[in-house]
Design an enzyme around this catalytic site. Sequence first.
Site, PDB file in Angstrom:
ATOM      1  N   TYR A 182     -33.070 -54.898 -28.543  1.00 30.42           N
ATOM      2  CA  TYR A 182     -33.219 -55.466 -27.195  1.00 30.42           C
ATOM      3  C   TYR A 182     -31.871 -56.048 -26.742  1.00 30.42           C
ATOM      4  O   TYR A 182     -31.382 -55.756 -25.649  1.00 30.42           O
ATOM      5  CB  TYR A 182     -34.306 -56.548 -27.177  1.00 30.42           C
ATOM      6  CG  TYR A 182     -34.556 -57.114 -25.789  1.00 30.42           C
ATOM      7  CD1 TYR A 182     -33.810 -58.192 -25.307  1.00 30.42           C
ATOM      8  CD2 TYR A 182     -35.492 -56.532 -24.934  1.00 30.42           C
ATOM      9  CE1 TYR A 182     -34.000 -58.685 -24.033  1.00 30.42           C
ATOM     10  CE2 TYR A 182     -35.689 -57.022 -23.649  1.00 30.42           C
ATOM     11  CZ  TYR A 182     -34.943 -58.093 -23.198  1.00 30.42           C
ATOM     12  OH  TYR A 182     -35.117 -58.572 -21.930  1.00 30.42           O
ATOM     13  N   ASP A 183     -31.244 -56.839 -27.622  1.00 24.21           N
ATOM     14  CA  ASP A 183     -29.963 -57.494 -27.270  1.00 24.21           C
ATOM     15  C   ASP A 183     -28.885 -56.455 -26.973  1.00 24.21           C
ATOM     16  O   ASP A 183     -28.093 -56.601 -26.034  1.00 24.21           O
ATOM     17  CB  ASP A 183     -29.504 -58.415 -28.411  1.00 24.21           C
ATOM     18  CG  ASP A 183     -30.468 -59.587 -28.596  1.00 24.21           C
ATOM     19  OD1 ASP A 183     -30.461 -60.212 -29.665  1.00 24.21           O
ATOM     20  OD2 ASP A 183     -31.266 -59.831 -27.650  1.00 24.21           O
ATOM     21  N   LYS A 226     -67.060 -69.895 -14.552  1.00 28.62           N
ATOM     22  CA  LYS A 226     -67.129 -69.271 -13.220  1.00 28.62           C
ATOM     23  C   LYS A 226     -68.303 -68.291 -13.188  1.00 28.62           C
ATOM     24  O   LYS A 226     -68.568 -67.594 -14.170  1.00 28.62           O
ATOM     25  CB  LYS A 226     -65.853 -68.454 -12.945  1.00 28.62           C
ATOM     26  CG  LYS A 226     -64.564 -69.238 -12.928  1.00 28.62           C
ATOM     27  CD  LYS A 226     -63.396 -68.270 -12.720  1.00 28.62           C
ATOM     28  CE  LYS A 226     -62.073 -68.973 -12.905  1.00 28.62           C
ATOM     29  NZ  LYS A 226     -60.924 -68.016 -12.886  1.00 28.62           N
ATOM     30  N   LEU A 280     -61.125 -77.781  -9.011  1.00 26.72           N
ATOM     31  CA  LEU A 280     -62.426 -77.475  -9.607  1.00 26.72           C
ATOM     32  C   LEU A 280     -63.245 -78.752  -9.684  1.00 26.72           C
ATOM     33  O   LEU A 280     -62.714 -79.827  -9.948  1.00 26.72           O
ATOM     34  CB  LEU A 280     -62.228 -76.953 -11.044  1.00 26.72           C
ATOM     35  CG  LEU A 280     -61.708 -75.531 -11.203  1.00 26.72           C
ATOM     36  CD1 LEU A 280     -61.401 -75.261 -12.665  1.00 26.72           C
ATOM     37  CD2 LEU A 280     -62.703 -74.522 -10.679  1.00 26.72           C
ATOM     38  N   ASP A 318     -35.350 -57.349 -32.191  1.00 31.93           N
ATOM     39  CA  ASP A 318     -34.551 -58.158 -31.255  1.00 31.93           C
ATOM     40  C   ASP A 318     -33.146 -57.575 -31.090  1.00 31.93           C
ATOM     41  O   ASP A 318     -32.579 -57.581 -29.999  1.00 31.93           O
ATOM     42  CB  ASP A 318     -34.445 -59.599 -31.774  1.00 31.93           C
ATOM     43  CG  ASP A 318     -35.799 -60.313 -31.730  1.00 31.93           C
ATOM     44  OD1 ASP A 318     -35.879 -61.484 -32.097  1.00 31.93           O
ATOM     45  OD2 ASP A 318     -36.791 -59.645 -31.316  1.00 31.93           O
ATOM     46  N   LYS A 350     -64.985 -80.839 -18.917  1.00 33.03           N
ATOM     47  CA  LYS A 350     -63.806 -81.555 -19.437  1.00 33.03           C
ATOM     48  C   LYS A 350     -64.110 -82.101 -20.826  1.00 33.03           C
ATOM     49  O   LYS A 350     -65.181 -82.688 -21.043  1.00 33.03           O
ATOM     50  CB  LYS A 350     -63.465 -82.731 -18.507  1.00 33.03           C
ATOM     51  CG  LYS A 350     -63.144 -82.310 -17.080  1.00 33.03           C
ATOM     52  CD  LYS A 350     -61.793 -81.649 -16.962  1.00 33.03           C
ATOM     53  CE  LYS A 350     -60.715 -82.683 -17.040  1.00 33.03           C
ATOM     54  NZ  LYS A 350     -59.407 -82.301 -16.556  1.00 33.03           N
ATOM     55  N   GLU A 399     -63.577 -69.506 -19.494  1.00 32.71           N
ATOM     56  CA  GLU A 399     -62.145 -69.367 -19.805  1.00 32.71           C
ATOM     57  C   GLU A 399     -61.585 -70.708 -20.232  1.00 32.71           C
ATOM     58  O   GLU A 399     -62.094 -71.755 -19.812  1.00 32.71           O
ATOM     59  CB  GLU A 399     -61.406 -68.858 -18.561  1.00 32.71           C
ATOM     60  CG  GLU A 399     -61.961 -67.546 -18.046  1.00 32.71           C
ATOM     61  CD  GLU A 399     -61.220 -67.015 -16.825  1.00 32.71           C
ATOM     62  OE1 GLU A 399     -61.679 -66.022 -16.260  1.00 32.71           O
ATOM     63  OE2 GLU A 399     -60.186 -67.592 -16.447  1.00 32.71           O
ATOM     64  N   LYS A 413     -59.364 -73.881 -20.174  1.00 32.83           N
ATOM     65  CA  LYS A 413     -58.681 -74.571 -19.070  1.00 32.83           C
ATOM     66  C   LYS A 413     -57.310 -75.054 -19.585  1.00 32.83           C
ATOM     67  O   LYS A 413     -57.218 -76.023 -20.333  1.00 32.83           O
ATOM     68  CB  LYS A 413     -59.508 -75.758 -18.582  1.00 32.83           C
ATOM     69  CG  LYS A 413     -58.935 -76.396 -17.313  1.00 32.83           C
ATOM     70  CD  LYS A 413     -59.912 -77.397 -16.691  1.00 32.83           C
ATOM     71  CE  LYS A 413     -59.358 -77.979 -15.393  1.00 32.83           C
ATOM     72  NZ  LYS A 413     -58.055 -78.668 -15.565  1.00 32.83           N
TER      73      LYS A 413
HETATM   74  N1  1X7 Z   1     -59.057 -69.678 -16.239  1.00 31.52           N
HETATM   75  C1  1X7 Z   1     -58.997 -70.441 -15.151  1.00 31.52           C
HETATM   76  O1  1X7 Z   1     -59.568 -70.146 -14.113  1.00 31.52           O
HETATM   77  C2  1X7 Z   1     -58.216 -71.698 -15.197  1.00 31.52           C
HETATM   78  C3  1X7 Z   1     -57.545 -72.036 -16.373  1.00 31.52           C
HETATM   79  N2  1X7 Z   1     -56.820 -73.163 -16.463  1.00 31.52           N
HETATM   80  C4  1X7 Z   1     -56.735 -74.008 -15.422  1.00 31.52           C
HETATM   81  N3  1X7 Z   1     -56.008 -75.141 -15.576  1.00 31.52           N
HETATM   82  C5  1X7 Z   1     -57.392 -73.722 -14.192  1.00 31.52           C
HETATM   83  C6  1X7 Z   1     -57.396 -74.479 -12.990  1.00 31.52           C
HETATM   84  C7  1X7 Z   1     -58.124 -73.884 -12.016  1.00 31.52           C
HETATM   85 BR1  1X7 Z   1     -58.349 -74.569 -10.240  1.00 31.52          BR
HETATM   86  S1  1X7 Z   1     -58.808 -72.421 -12.506  1.00 31.52           S
HETATM   87  C8  1X7 Z   1     -58.128 -72.564 -14.096  1.00 31.52           C
END
Ligand code: 1X7
Length: 319
Positions: A37-38, A287, A84, A34, A311, A113, A115
Amino acid sequence: MDRIKAEERVNELNELLRNYGHAYYVLDKPAVPDAIYDQLLNELIDLETLYPDLIFPDSPTQRVGGTPISNFDKVTHERPMLSLSNVFGEEDLREFDKRVHSGAGNGIEYVCELKIDGLAVSLMYEDGKFVKGATRGDGRIGEDITVNLRTIRAIPLKLKQPVTLEVRGEVFMPKKSFHALNEQRGERGEELFANPRNAAAGSLRQLDPKIAASRNLDVFIYGIGGDGETYGLTEHDESLNYLSELGFKTNQERQVCSTVEEVLAYIEKWTESRTKLSYEIDGIVIKVNRFLHQQDLGFTAKSPKWATAYKFPAEEVMT
Ligand SMILES: NC(=O)c1cnc(N)c2cc(Br)sc12
């Protein structure tokens, strides 16, 4: 130092500090102590003070604007920021999987992924420079929060390639920052934020960028918006390679899953382990990985048919 030498040194310092900032805030792997960097940052501040015409918009000294703004302008998204669809259990997920297979045939694979439980944002870059950032809003029209997004160190002000594109991601407040902020607000008798998502949203809606800058916000970029080129043939390549190569912070916990069973195993893993993460997640995004299959599936009026969000059940509120 004469002006010619000063300009050379300012350009060198901007490049050095950009790369060190990328290592520290995006890769979470500091390249220098650091103190170094500083020292370099102070040298740049001294040169910018001596030669104000050598202050460039993507200088690390230009992240926090001077004066509060009066309001947020509206921004119309080039391509709507869709929401989504949601699934709430194994049965729903298997129904989604069946619909995907009937719509896109065989050879389907998914990318799963985390969320991120934050605020969706759109970031626009022209010739590699960060020019504008906006909230999702109603999906078509959001608010211009560029001045506050510039204060987030994980958002590059200049990309590693001079490309023009729009990316999408989620701004969030790490759990540690959230607890520290609420402790500070409690001591001041101020209202507490209910959760990190509200704290992040409240911070991005501040009209004074100095307040936003003090909130330790962070970001994960997860996709390319707009109708620009998509890089590679799959989400995984695009997010894993292209976005990272450009200098964006992407979430490393993503995983390609060939079957719905593997998706269920990934969901199970993160249902158990999410408390260990330094940020909050409210589900798993699933996805279809290949863009060709996504094109076969298309969209409903509100959401892509090639993605859904599993969810997590709402947590029991401990009374
Ligand atoms: N990885 C992702 O695509 C992703 C991750 N976190 C989120 N809150 C969202 C919302 C949408 Br719309 S996509 C996505």
